[in-house]
Design a protein around this motif. Structure first.
Motif, mmCIF file in Angstrom:
data_model
loop_
_atom_site.group_PDB
_atom_site.id
_atom_site.type_symbol
_atom_site.label_atom_id
_atom_site.label_comp_id
_atom_site.label_asym_id
_atom_site.label_seq_id
_atom_site.Cartn_x
_atom_site.Cartn_y
_atom_site.Cartn_z
ATOM 1 N N MET A 1 31.406 82.612 22.214
ATOM 2 C CA MET A 1 32.182 82.565 21.000
ATOM 3 C C MET A 1 33.361 83.526 21.122
ATOM 4 O O MET A 1 33.211 84.644 21.584
ATOM 5 C CB MET A 1 31.299 82.966 19.840
ATOM 6 C CG MET A 1 31.883 82.649 18.539
ATOM 7 S SD MET A 1 30.499 82.513 17.452
ATOM 8 C CE MET A 1 30.869 81.361 16.334
ATOM 9 N N MET A 2 34.508 83.064 20.714
ATOM 10 C CA MET A 2 35.719 83.867 20.839
ATOM 11 C C MET A 2 35.940 84.717 19.593
ATOM 12 O O MET A 2 35.711 84.267 18.478
ATOM 13 C CB MET A 2 36.930 82.956 21.046
ATOM 14 C CG MET A 2 36.959 82.264 22.380
ATOM 15 S SD MET A 2 38.321 81.115 22.595
ATOM 16 C CE MET A 2 39.732 82.094 22.229
ATOM 17 N N SER A 3 36.398 85.929 19.812
ATOM 18 C CA SER A 3 36.720 86.788 18.678
ATOM 19 C C SER A 3 38.059 86.354 18.088
ATOM 20 O O SER A 3 38.801 85.576 18.680
ATOM 21 C CB SER A 3 36.804 88.241 19.137
ATOM 22 O OG SER A 3 37.933 88.414 19.954
ATOM 23 N N ASN A 4 38.342 86.866 16.914
ATOM 24 C CA ASN A 4 39.616 86.537 16.267
ATOM 25 C C ASN A 4 40.800 87.012 17.095
ATOM 26 O O ASN A 4 41.838 86.353 17.150
ATOM 27 C CB ASN A 4 39.674 87.149 14.871
ATOM 28 C CG ASN A 4 38.774 86.427 13.899
ATOM 29 O OD1 ASN A 4 38.423 85.274 14.122
ATOM 30 N ND2 ASN A 4 38.385 87.106 12.839
ATOM 31 N N ARG A 5 40.641 88.140 17.731
ATOM 32 C CA ARG A 5 41.715 88.688 18.559
ATOM 33 C C ARG A 5 42.007 87.765 19.747
ATOM 34 O O ARG A 5 43.157 87.502 20.082
ATOM 35 C CB ARG A 5 41.321 90.067 19.049
ATOM 36 C CG ARG A 5 42.376 90.739 19.866
ATOM 37 C CD ARG A 5 41.924 92.098 20.298
ATOM 38 N NE ARG A 5 42.902 93.055 19.827
ATOM 39 C CZ ARG A 5 42.765 94.337 19.884
ATOM 40 N NH1 ARG A 5 41.653 94.853 20.346
ATOM 41 N NH2 ARG A 5 43.698 95.141 19.454
ATOM 42 N N ALA A 6 40.954 87.267 20.376
ATOM 43 C CA ALA A 6 41.134 86.357 21.508
ATOM 44 C C ALA A 6 41.754 85.039 21.049
ATOM 45 O O ALA A 6 42.611 84.478 21.735
ATOM 46 C CB ALA A 6 39.802 86.096 22.189
ATOM 47 N N ARG A 7 41.340 84.535 19.903
ATOM 48 C CA ARG A 7 41.930 83.304 19.376
ATOM 49 C C ARG A 7 43.413 83.491 19.097
ATOM 50 O O ARG A 7 44.224 82.627 19.394
ATOM 51 C CB ARG A 7 41.226 82.877 18.090
ATOM 52 C CG ARG A 7 39.902 82.255 18.330
ATOM 53 C CD ARG A 7 39.301 81.769 17.044
ATOM 54 N NE ARG A 7 37.945 81.334 17.275
ATOM 55 C CZ ARG A 7 36.989 81.363 16.396
ATOM 56 N NH1 ARG A 7 37.225 81.812 15.178
ATOM 57 N NH2 ARG A 7 35.783 80.957 16.698
ATOM 58 N N PHE A 8 43.737 84.626 18.519
ATOM 59 C CA PHE A 8 45.141 84.922 18.237
ATOM 60 C C PHE A 8 45.942 84.991 19.532
ATOM 61 O O PHE A 8 47.053 84.458 19.615
ATOM 62 C CB PHE A 8 45.261 86.237 17.464
ATOM 63 C CG PHE A 8 46.684 86.619 17.172
ATOM 64 C CD1 PHE A 8 47.407 85.945 16.205
ATOM 65 C CD2 PHE A 8 47.290 87.651 17.863
ATOM 66 C CE1 PHE A 8 48.711 86.291 15.931
ATOM 67 C CE2 PHE A 8 48.596 87.999 17.602
ATOM 68 C CZ PHE A 8 49.306 87.327 16.627
ATOM 69 N N ASP A 63 45.683 86.546 31.033
ATOM 70 C CA ASP A 63 44.790 87.261 31.949
ATOM 71 C C ASP A 63 43.992 88.339 31.212
ATOM 72 O O ASP A 63 42.799 88.501 31.432
ATOM 73 C CB ASP A 63 45.594 87.879 33.082
ATOM 74 C CG ASP A 63 44.717 88.494 34.139
ATOM 75 O OD1 ASP A 63 43.749 87.827 34.556
ATOM 76 O OD2 ASP A 63 44.991 89.636 34.552
ATOM 77 N N LYS A 64 44.640 89.041 30.319
ATOM 78 C CA LYS A 64 43.997 90.158 29.622
ATOM 79 C C LYS A 64 43.003 89.704 28.567
ATOM 80 O O LYS A 64 41.880 90.209 28.504
ATOM 81 C CB LYS A 64 45.084 91.022 28.966
ATOM 82 C CG LYS A 64 44.583 92.148 28.121
ATOM 83 C CD LYS A 64 44.255 93.330 28.939
ATOM 84 C CE LYS A 64 43.896 94.475 28.007
ATOM 85 N NZ LYS A 64 43.333 95.572 28.716
ATOM 86 N N TYR A 65 43.372 88.755 27.727
ATOM 87 C CA TYR A 65 42.574 88.429 26.559
ATOM 88 C C TYR A 65 41.741 87.151 26.684
ATOM 89 O O TYR A 65 40.784 86.969 25.942
ATOM 90 C CB TYR A 65 43.458 88.323 25.322
ATOM 91 C CG TYR A 65 44.058 89.656 24.942
ATOM 92 C CD1 TYR A 65 43.273 90.644 24.384
ATOM 93 C CD2 TYR A 65 45.395 89.923 25.164
ATOM 94 C CE1 TYR A 65 43.803 91.870 24.053
ATOM 95 C CE2 TYR A 65 45.946 91.134 24.833
ATOM 96 C CZ TYR A 65 45.147 92.104 24.275
ATOM 97 O OH TYR A 65 45.671 93.315 23.955
ATOM 98 N N VAL A 66 42.124 86.256 27.559
ATOM 99 C CA VAL A 66 41.402 85.006 27.660
ATOM 100 C C VAL A 66 40.386 85.045 28.793
ATOM 101 O O VAL A 66 39.231 84.682 28.617
ATOM 102 C CB VAL A 66 42.371 83.815 27.833
ATOM 103 C CG1 VAL A 66 41.618 82.514 27.982
ATOM 104 C CG2 VAL A 66 43.300 83.737 26.641
ATOM 105 N N ASN A 67 40.835 85.472 29.955
ATOM 106 C CA ASN A 67 39.926 85.532 31.103
ATOM 107 C C ASN A 67 39.174 86.812 31.019
ATOM 108 O O ASN A 67 38.268 87.233 31.223
ATOM 109 C CB ASN A 67 40.701 85.457 32.409
ATOM 110 C CG ASN A 67 41.447 84.156 32.518
ATOM 111 O OD1 ASN A 67 41.046 83.166 31.955
ATOM 112 N ND2 ASN A 67 42.546 84.168 33.239
#
Length: 67
Positions: A1-8, A63-67
């Motif tokens: 599950m993705m956090s709100n920060r990652a979705r943003f 690279d930082k927030y998705v992977n």
């Protein structure tokens, strides 16, 4: 599950890539005529530099927030 920060981060990445692709396709759709206007040439160089900068930012964000 993705956090709100990652979705943003993903949404921002998608928006930036979409804008970069649109600008890239538009700029390549019409072959610019060669002109001797130095201001026009400087502007073209700056646009290419910003295009590279935005694409690099998307890669780093992904690279930082998705992977």
């Amino acid at each position: 599950m993705m956090s709100n920060r990652a979705r943003f981060a993903v949404l921002v990445s998608v928006a930036v890539v979409t804008a970069a692709v649109a600008v890239s396709r538009y700029s390549r759709a019409e072959e610019p005529s060669k002109s001797n206007d130095p201001a026009l040439e400087r502007t073209r160089k700056q646009v290419l530099m910003l295009d590279d900068l935005y694409k690099t930012a998307v890669v780093f964000i992904t690279d930082k927030y998705v992977n």
